[in-house]
Scaffold this motif. Structure first.
Motif, PDB file in Angstrom:
ATOM      1  N   ASN A 230      -5.434  15.530  -4.247  1.00 53.88           N
ATOM      2  CA  ASN A 230      -4.611  16.828  -4.159  1.00 53.88           C
ATOM      3  C   ASN A 230      -4.910  17.818  -5.450  1.00 53.88           C
ATOM      4  OD1 ASN A 230      -2.573  16.269  -2.284  1.00 53.88           O
ATOM      5  ND2 ASN A 230      -1.449  14.833  -3.394  1.00 53.88           N
ATOM      6  N   ASP A 231      -5.445  17.288  -6.384  1.00 57.13           N
ATOM      7  CA  ASP A 231      -6.034  18.153  -7.538  1.00 57.13           C
ATOM      8  C   ASP A 231      -7.057  18.745  -6.937  1.00 57.13           C
ATOM      9  OD1 ASP A 231      -3.859  17.245  -9.073  1.00 57.13           O
ATOM     10  OD2 ASP A 231      -4.864  15.898 -10.066  1.00 57.13           O
ATOM     11  N   ARG A 232      -8.037  17.971  -6.559  1.00 58.24           N
ATOM     12  CA  ARG A 232      -9.169  18.777  -5.940  1.00 58.24           C
ATOM     13  C   ARG A 232      -9.108  20.035  -5.215  1.00 58.24           C
ATOM     14  NH1 ARG A 232     -13.691  14.974  -3.913  1.00 58.24           N
ATOM     15  NH2 ARG A 232     -13.786  14.314  -5.918  1.00 58.24           N
ATOM     16  N   TYR A 233      -8.089  19.536  -4.135  1.00 55.65           N
ATOM     17  CA  TYR A 233      -7.966  20.445  -3.322  1.00 55.65           C
ATOM     18  C   TYR A 233      -6.835  21.900  -3.681  1.00 55.65           C
ATOM     19  CZ  TYR A 233      -6.367  22.573   1.038  1.00 55.65           C
ATOM     20  OH  TYR A 233      -6.179  23.602   2.214  1.00 55.65           O
ATOM     21  N   SER A 234      -6.233  21.712  -4.562  1.00 52.88           N
ATOM     22  CA  SER A 234      -5.746  22.668  -5.353  1.00 52.88           C
ATOM     23  C   SER A 234      -6.561  23.621  -6.113  1.00 52.88           C
ATOM     24  CB  SER A 234      -4.546  22.213  -6.295  1.00 52.88           C
ATOM     25  OG  SER A 234      -3.468  21.400  -5.832  1.00 52.88           O
ATOM     26  N   ARG A 235      -7.459  23.042  -6.978  1.00 52.16           N
ATOM     27  CA  ARG A 235      -8.540  23.793  -7.610  1.00 52.16           C
ATOM     28  C   ARG A 235      -9.266  24.644  -6.438  1.00 52.16           C
ATOM     29  NH1 ARG A 235      -9.406  18.985 -10.365  1.00 52.16           N
ATOM     30  NH2 ARG A 235     -11.261  18.548  -9.345  1.00 52.16           N
ATOM     31  N   ARG A 236      -9.460  24.205  -5.267  1.00 53.19           N
ATOM     32  CA  ARG A 236     -10.220  24.855  -4.401  1.00 53.19           C
ATOM     33  C   ARG A 236      -9.533  25.858  -3.765  1.00 53.19           C
ATOM     34  NH1 ARG A 236     -11.877  22.432   1.626  1.00 53.19           N
ATOM     35  NH2 ARG A 236     -13.793  23.813   2.113  1.00 53.19           N
ATOM     36  N   ARG A 237      -8.333  25.709  -3.714  1.00 52.23           N
ATOM     37  CA  ARG A 237      -7.394  26.930  -3.062  1.00 52.23           C
ATOM     38  C   ARG A 237      -7.259  28.120  -4.063  1.00 52.23           C
ATOM     39  NH1 ARG A 237      -1.452  26.014  -0.661  1.00 52.23           N
ATOM     40  NH2 ARG A 237      -1.550  24.564  -2.214  1.00 52.23           N
ATOM     41  N   ARG A 238      -7.330  27.563  -5.354  1.00 53.92           N
ATOM     42  CA  ARG A 238      -7.105  28.730  -6.400  1.00 53.92           C
ATOM     43  C   ARG A 238      -8.439  29.353  -6.459  1.00 53.92           C
ATOM     44  NH1 ARG A 238      -4.567  24.501  -9.294  1.00 53.92           N
ATOM     45  NH2 ARG A 238      -6.192  23.960 -10.569  1.00 53.92           N
ATOM     46  N   ARG A 239      -9.613  28.779  -6.324  1.00 55.26           N
ATOM     47  CA  ARG A 239     -10.735  29.219  -6.216  1.00 55.26           C
ATOM     48  C   ARG A 239     -10.847  30.261  -5.201  1.00 55.26           C
ATOM     49  NH1 ARG A 239     -13.177  24.493  -7.779  1.00 55.26           N
ATOM     50  NH2 ARG A 239     -14.008  24.268  -5.593  1.00 55.26           N
ATOM     51  N   LYS A 241      -8.348  31.890  -3.441  1.00 59.19           N
ATOM     52  CA  LYS A 241      -7.649  32.809  -3.560  1.00 59.19           C
ATOM     53  C   LYS A 241      -8.011  33.882  -4.359  1.00 59.19           C
ATOM     54  CE  LYS A 241      -2.452  33.536  -4.387  1.00 59.19           C
ATOM     55  NZ  LYS A 241      -1.421  33.012  -4.824  1.00 59.19           N
ATOM     56  N   ARG A 242      -8.798  33.463  -5.539  1.00 56.36           N
ATOM     57  CA  ARG A 242      -9.342  34.317  -6.539  1.00 56.36           C
ATOM     58  C   ARG A 242     -10.528  34.949  -6.030  1.00 56.36           C
ATOM     59  NH1 ARG A 242     -10.551  30.645 -10.389  1.00 56.36           N
ATOM     60  NH2 ARG A 242     -12.603  30.638  -9.516  1.00 56.36           N
ATOM     61  N   PHE A 262     -19.239  50.274 -10.832  1.00 53.96           N
ATOM     62  CA  PHE A 262     -17.869  50.811 -10.853  1.00 53.96           C
ATOM     63  C   PHE A 262     -16.874  49.886  -9.883  1.00 53.96           C
ATOM     64  CE2 PHE A 262     -19.984  54.067 -12.965  1.00 53.96           C
ATOM     65  CZ  PHE A 262     -19.340  54.267 -14.157  1.00 53.96           C
ATOM     66  N   ASP A 263     -17.544  49.871  -8.552  1.00 55.44           N
ATOM     67  CA  ASP A 263     -16.845  49.197  -7.576  1.00 55.44           C
ATOM     68  C   ASP A 263     -17.292  47.700  -7.264  1.00 55.44           C
ATOM     69  OD1 ASP A 263     -15.304  51.513  -7.257  1.00 55.44           O
ATOM     70  OD2 ASP A 263     -16.944  52.426  -5.978  1.00 55.44           O
ATOM     71  N   THR A 264     -16.596  46.832  -7.429  1.00 58.64           N
ATOM     72  CA  THR A 264     -16.714  45.392  -7.023  1.00 58.64           C
ATOM     73  C   THR A 264     -16.332  45.077  -5.773  1.00 58.64           C
ATOM     74  OG1 THR A 264     -14.700  44.588  -8.271  1.00 58.64           O
ATOM     75  CG2 THR A 264     -16.991  44.883  -9.558  1.00 58.64           C
ATOM     76  N   ALA A 265     -17.110  44.253  -5.267  1.00 59.01           N
ATOM     77  CA  ALA A 265     -16.575  43.607  -3.841  1.00 59.01           C
ATOM     78  C   ALA A 265     -16.365  42.048  -4.216  1.00 59.01           C
ATOM     79  CB  ALA A 265     -17.833  44.036  -2.852  1.00 59.01           C
ATOM     80  N   TRP A 266     -15.521  41.418  -3.625  1.00 61.79           N
ATOM     81  CA  TRP A 266     -15.348  40.029  -3.479  1.00 61.79           C
ATOM     82  C   TRP A 266     -15.234  39.493  -2.330  1.00 61.79           C
ATOM     83  CZ3 TRP A 266     -14.585  38.120  -8.500  1.00 61.79           C
ATOM     84  CH2 TRP A 266     -14.404  39.004  -9.531  1.00 61.79           C
ATOM     85  N   LYS A 267     -15.558  38.341  -2.301  1.00 58.88           N
ATOM     86  CA  LYS A 267     -15.692  37.792  -0.941  1.00 58.88           C
ATOM     87  C   LYS A 267     -14.617  36.267  -1.138  1.00 58.88           C
ATOM     88  CE  LYS A 267     -19.951  35.099  -1.991  1.00 58.88           C
ATOM     89  NZ  LYS A 267     -21.187  35.018  -1.633  1.00 58.88           N
ATOM     90  N   LYS A 268     -13.687  36.347  -0.310  1.00 55.07           N
ATOM     91  CA  LYS A 268     -12.851  35.279   0.033  1.00 55.07           C
ATOM     92  C   LYS A 268     -13.013  34.242   1.135  1.00 55.07           C
ATOM     93  CE  LYS A 268      -9.315  37.775  -2.506  1.00 55.07           C
ATOM     94  NZ  LYS A 268      -8.195  38.511  -2.715  1.00 55.07           N
TER      95      LYS A 268
END
Length: 447
Positions: A230-239, A241-242, A262-268
């Motif tokens: 559960n802890d590992r999966y929670s960390r994975r979900r938080r990463r 999401k960020r 100036f403009d950053t792109a994020w991959k989720k």
């Protein structure tokens, strides 16, 4: 006191608390300043220098109480010399003289010296307790004491026989004392090592062969595993999401700024929590595997979105409501005993179970559902109903079959596993706790 402190540090290390050389020196300095007169001060001083986290503090407290506990000596030693001992043989071992004189302090010191010469501090396994007990008794010259008592009986005088009986009584008390002392030292130096050995054994033992006396330990292991997952999966979900910085897209988007970002792109990355439908064969040969598999699946609530569970033998029954009303352990126990379940526990019939499921519960399966079937696929030569399993497989996202038998047994006798596994996305052996851990990894694809 330095020797006692060293032994205590050895016991702490054996219990899983890492103590460095510099921390040992700090502990010795703290004791030199605080003194040894007050037990609470000694405990606080050692705790402040040797325990570095909450978990280590709990282990330290337990070790300290066991290591510095006091055990009164048995009353059988509290005797003085009998009258009429004059003229007795003079070849009595030292421990015999202490027994005869009721020298409790001398006996305690003799046992500790004998334990030190037997290297009792190196005890690691419960099977070594008898060996160390024998070594300590040998160091105390118990054989010589027995020969001396036999000589007294042969002499035949009233005084000699009274002394022989007194020595025999003290000898029995001494053996009990040594056994308890070895048990105490085992608890201090080796209990954690033994627990780790048992834990390694439980990880790989076949669940169908697990003895009932290990159930509680297995429950504790599953709780630890569930928490870790559960802890590992929670960390994975938080990463997820960020998100993570997408360098290529960011550089392309900022080329007209002369390389300034100036403009950053994020991959989720989307992390799915699967819906699970599990069908469990609860025949006698499967009961232990079903018990621990359900404990695991219902524990990983961070990993799995929803679970619907069904059990079958001759007929099929949904038991999801039991897990909704009761704690998981209690629900699993009710399934084991069959208390209040409207299910016929006759010959296992997979064809009948698939018929019941597709006729009454097929709506529970959607394109997002992972269907898990837990069973040995031995249908007592009845109709295997492959076409019904194919209907389930076509409707679900993934079909996983967990079989407690080794793959070499699949398809032998009345096993229909070879037919069923062709329809599955994954068919795997599931007979140990390590296999259950692999199942969770498959469900969430934890790297």
């Amino acid at each position: 006191m330095d020797r006692v402190l060293n032994r205590f540090i050895v016991s702490l290390r054996g219990a899983g608390v890492p103590v460095s050389v510099s921390e040992s020196i700090d502990a010795a300095k703290a004791l030199a300043i605080a003194g040894y007169g007050d037990r609470r001060v000694v405990k606080s001083s050692l705790g402040a220098t040797l325990a570095k986290s909450v978990a280590e503090k709990e282990i330290f407290d337990d070790c300290f109480e066991r290591f510095f506990s006091f055990h009164p000596l048995p009353a059988a030693f509290a005797q003085g010399p009998d009258e009429g001992d004059e003229g007795l043989p003079g070849d009595m071992p030292a421990v015999g003289g202490m027994i005869q004189e009721g020298d409790l302090g001398g006996i305690a010191l003799a046992v500790r010296d004998a334990a030190r010469s037997a290297d009792l501090q190196s005890i690691r396994f419960f099977t070594q307790r008898g060996m160390f007990t024998a070594r300590i008794l040998q160091a105390l010259e118990l054989d010589r004491l027995d020969r001396y008592v036999a000589d007294l009986y042969r002499e035949g005088s009233a005084g000699a026989e009274a002394t022989a009986r007194q020595l025999e009584q003290g000898r029995d008390a001494l053996i009990d004392m040594v056994r308890r002392y070895v048990e105490q030292e085992y608890e201090i130096y080796a209990r954690e090592s033994t627990e780790r050995v048992i834990e390694r054994y439980l990880w790989d033992v076949r669940l169908t062969e697990l003895e009932e006396r290990h159930y509680e330990r297995m429950h504790a292991l599953i709780r630890k595993l569930v928490k870790r997952m559960n802890d590992r999966y929670s960390r994975r979900r938080r990463r997820a999401k960020r998100g993570a910085l997408d360098f290529k897209r960011t550089l392309r988007a900022n080329m007209h700024h002369g390389g300034l970002l100036f403009d950053t792109a994020w991959k989720k990355k989307r992390v799915n929590r699967p819906d699970v439908v599990i069908l469990c064969d609860v025949s006698r040969s499967m009961s232990t595997v079903v018990r621990f598999c359900l404990l695991m699946l219902y524990g990983i609530n961070e990993v799995v979105a929803r679970i619907r569970s069904f059990v079958f033998c001759s007929s099929l029954l949904e038991v999801s409501d039991i897990f909704e009303r009761c704690p998981v352990a209690e629900a699993v126990e009710r399934l084991r005993t069959g208390e209040g379940l409207d299910i016929h526990m006759g010959r296992t019939d997979y064809g009948s179970a698939f018929w019941d499921f597709t006729r009454r519960h097929l709506d529970a399966v959607t394109g997002k559902t992972t269907v898990i079937i837990l069973g040995d696929a031995r249908s007592n030569y009845g109709d295997p109903a492959e076409e019904l399993l194919r209907k389930i497989a076509d409707r679900c996202r993934r079909l996983i079959w967990l079989n407690p038998e080794a793959p070499s047994m699949w398809g032998t006798g009345d096993s229909e596993m070879r037919r069923y596994m062709r329809l599955c996305d994954l068919a795997m052996e599931c007979s140990t706790l390590r296999h259950l851990e692999q199942l969770v990894r498959v469900l969430v694809r934890v790297p």
